[in-house]
Design an enzyme around this catalytic site. Structure first.
Site, PDB file in Angstrom:
ATOM      1  N   GLY A  21       0.822  -1.204   0.000  1.00  0.00           N
ATOM      2  CA  GLY A  21       0.000   0.000   0.000  1.00  0.00           C
ATOM      3  C   GLY A  21       0.852   1.248   0.000  1.00  0.00           C
ATOM      4  N   ALA A  24       2.976   4.637  -2.947  1.00  0.00           N
ATOM      5  CA  ALA A  24       3.318   3.943  -4.186  1.00  0.00           C
ATOM      6  C   ALA A  24       2.215   2.984  -4.605  1.00  0.00           C
ATOM      7  CB  ALA A  24       4.636   3.198  -4.019  1.00  0.00           C
ATOM      8  N   VAL A  53       2.715  -4.719   8.552  1.00  0.00           N
ATOM      9  CA  VAL A  53       3.921  -4.032   8.096  1.00  0.00           C
ATOM     10  C   VAL A  53       3.585  -2.574   7.862  1.00  0.00           C
ATOM     11  CG1 VAL A  53       5.707  -3.893   6.329  1.00  0.00           C
ATOM     12  CG2 VAL A  53       4.790  -6.126   7.005  1.00  0.00           C
ATOM     13  N   ILE A  56       6.144   3.216   4.804  1.00  0.00           N
ATOM     14  CA  ILE A  56       7.095   4.306   4.989  1.00  0.00           C
ATOM     15  C   ILE A  56       6.616   5.473   4.143  1.00  0.00           C
ATOM     16  CG2 ILE A  56       9.476   5.060   4.681  1.00  0.00           C
ATOM     17  CD1 ILE A  56      10.319   2.135   4.955  1.00  0.00           C
ATOM     18  N   VAL A  58       6.656   8.103   1.724  1.00  0.00           N
ATOM     19  CA  VAL A  58       7.634   8.421   0.680  1.00  0.00           C
ATOM     20  C   VAL A  58       7.519   9.897   0.345  1.00  0.00           C
ATOM     21  CG1 VAL A  58       8.441   7.876  -1.628  1.00  0.00           C
ATOM     22  CG2 VAL A  58       7.410   6.091  -0.237  1.00  0.00           C
ATOM     23  N   LYS A  89       3.593  24.393  -3.159  1.00  0.00           N
ATOM     24  CA  LYS A  89       5.056  24.422  -3.239  1.00  0.00           C
ATOM     25  C   LYS A  89       5.447  25.011  -4.593  1.00  0.00           C
ATOM     26  CE  LYS A  89       8.979  21.329  -4.068  1.00  0.00           C
ATOM     27  NZ  LYS A  89       9.418  19.924  -4.170  1.00  0.00           N
TER      28      LYS A  89
END
Length: 524
Positions: A21, A24, A53, A56, A58, A89
């Site tokens: 998941g 990505a 799990v 992270i 990204v 941004k």
């Protein structure tokens, strides 16, 4: 995880299985489903992720490409900004990278230099800089740096979704972004969400993955598997054993410490660019979201230890850091030698990772899924050709990103610590970059220097960094009577008017974000 042989699979691509998941996995599933599952292709998209799990996050910085990605999968900009605590941004500011002296800072804005399709302003800048040495190239060649300096937004509340006066991207909360993508992919695009651990793989006779075996006793068959399992690389690494190509000899950073910093006041300004501040053994990122700042120190463990790096980050944040926890991250800088093997393609961290100096992580996911979704092989017979093309393109892209990141270090004039001296050593600079730098001392970066059809960083980006870092050039004089000189004069006059108009009309970044949260943008 066990691997078993035993099936033969050929024919049309009907079921695509995304494994993992996070940003990505859900970008992959949403792009595939939006492009194929609702049309005449009759393609089923499934996503399998573990409940045990953690993902992270990204990156929290994006490229302008994210606007196209969101539009393609059908997420409105208003919903995105509200759901992900996102902010606008407009580029990046690099502080202390040139020589570390007071006032050492330059911008890499998202706008290209003005008139880029008509004239290359870089050689004209050399002559202008001689007369006005304090005027930075990014400020002279475009108006976006002035918006960043003033903390202004790239658009107004009357602009339509995904449109603006200046080119822009986003800062976002990666966890909330993955949740938005998941809910949209499952609820609106029909992606089948399977929560289970993958315990094994059954292989087809031709070496393809036939099915995934799950911890709950079930299995998931597929025709194409997208490996979004992060650093674990369950398929591309553990099943196919595709080698990992390290670039630690070029980019030294192998650690990061991240910290989320609340704003001191509810109405605190939100910076409309990423700030990257050089440190003794790396650099600190600082990005503004709606409700907090994201900060972190990217560093080389060969030049500073973890505790000293965390102390440096806390010193940068100041007293606000005292009650905050910090997350330590290991960076394995590099990428797979191949990204598409048989019927498995790696996307995201399973494909590779580099320090987030130019926010390339999410962009690479988007670019990968553009290539896969828009050129999806119809059957297994076409897949090997698609894989070869994909591998060639992304091997090139990763090499160019590594080169561009190294450029920031290679031409520094800093010699105050071993980290900066080692980075500027010729032995750590890729030959391709050495050749380009030798050319660019005499000729400004130009489109002819980049022969690949779709470059991730092209000549305007190199110009902003080269001139921002004070790279010494010896461009030949340009006569004032040449057609190019006349075009350059016309554009520099336009830039002054564009800058004045933009600064007068654009709202503060926070003010626009508040208005969007309350009223929304015009839907397209």
């Amino acid at each position: 995880m066990e691997t078993q042989q035993g099936e033969t699979r050929t024919g049309a691509i009907r079921t695509i299985v995304v494994v993992g998941g996070g940003s990505a996995g859900w970008i992959a599933a949403a792009r595939l489903a939006a492009r194929h599952a609702r049309g005449t292709d009759d393609i089923v998209v499934k996503l399998v992720e573990s409940s045990t799990v953690p993902t992270i996050g990204v990156g929290e910085g994006t490229w302008p490409t994210m606007r196209n990605t969101l539009a393609k999968i059908g997420i409105g900009e208003t919903d995105f900004l509200r759901s992900c605590d996102a902010a606008f941004k407009q580029g990046a500011q690099f502080v202390g990278w040139k020589d570390g002296s007071p006032g050492d800072a330059y911008y890499h804005p998202l706008n290209p230099p003005a008139g880029a399709s008509e004239v290359n302003l870089s050689p004209h800048w050399q002559h202008f800089a001689g007369a006005a040495p304090d005027r930075a190239f990014a400020d002279w060649a475009d108006f976006q740096a002035a918006l960043c300096d003033a903390g202004l937004a790239p658009k107004t509340i009357t602009a339509p979704e995904y449109g603006g006066v200046a080119n822009y991207a986003y800062h976002l909360d990666a966890g909330k972004f993955a949740t938005l993508l998941r809910d949209h992919a499952v609820g609106r695009l029909g992606v089948e969400h399977i929560v289970a651990d993958v315990t094994g793989v059954t292989m087809a006779d031709n070496g393809d993955i036939a099915r995934l075996e799950l911890a709950n006793g079930g299995s998931v068959a597929g025709d194409l598997f997208v490996d979004c399992t992060g650093f674990a690389a369950l398929l591309i690494g553990k099943v196919y054993d595709v080698p990992f190509r390290s670039c630690r000899d070029v980019l030294f950073a192998d650690r990061a410490i991240a910290m989320q910093v609340p704003y001191a006041e509810e109405d605190a300004p939100i910076t409309s660019h990423t700030v990257s501040t050089a440190q003794d053994a790396g650099w600190i990122w600082d990005i503004g979201l709606w409700a907090r700042r994201g900060t972190g120190y990217v560093y080389s463990s060969a030049h500073i230890d973890d505790d000293a790096a965390e102390a440096a980050l806390r010193a940068y944040v100041g007293p606000a850091a005292e009650p905050l926890s910090a997350r330590r991250i290991t960076i394995e800088a590099g990428h797979r030698e191949r990204f598409w093997q048989n019927n498995c393609v790696a996307v995201g961290l399973s494909a590779g990772f580099l320090e987030p100096l130019e926010a390339s992580a999410l962009m690479l996911i988007e670019a990968s899924m553009d290539a896969i979704a828009d050129r999806l092989p119809r059957n297994r017979a076409a897949m090997d050709t698609a894989a070869r093309q994909f591998n060639e393109s992304f091997t090139h892209h990763w090499a160019r990103i590594i080169e561009f990141l190294k450029l920031h270090y290679a031409i520094t004039k800093r010699v105050d610590t071993a980290f900066w001296r080692d980075n500027a050593a010729a032995s750590s600079i890729p030959d391709s970059l050495k050749e380009r730098l030798a050319l660019w001392r005499e000729h400004p970066p130009a489109p002819q220097d980049f022969a690949h059809a779709r470059e991730v960083f092209s000549w305007p980006s190199y110009q902003y960094v080269l001139h921002g870092m004070g790279f010494e050039t010896h461009y030949p004089p340009i006569a004032a009577t040449t057609p190019d000189a006349a075009i350059a004069r016309r554009w520099t006059g336009r830039i002054e008017r564009m800058r004045a108009d933009a600064v007068a009309q654009m709202p503060r970044n926070r003010d626009l974000l508040r208005a969007i949260r309350e009223h929304g943008l015009q839907a397209v």
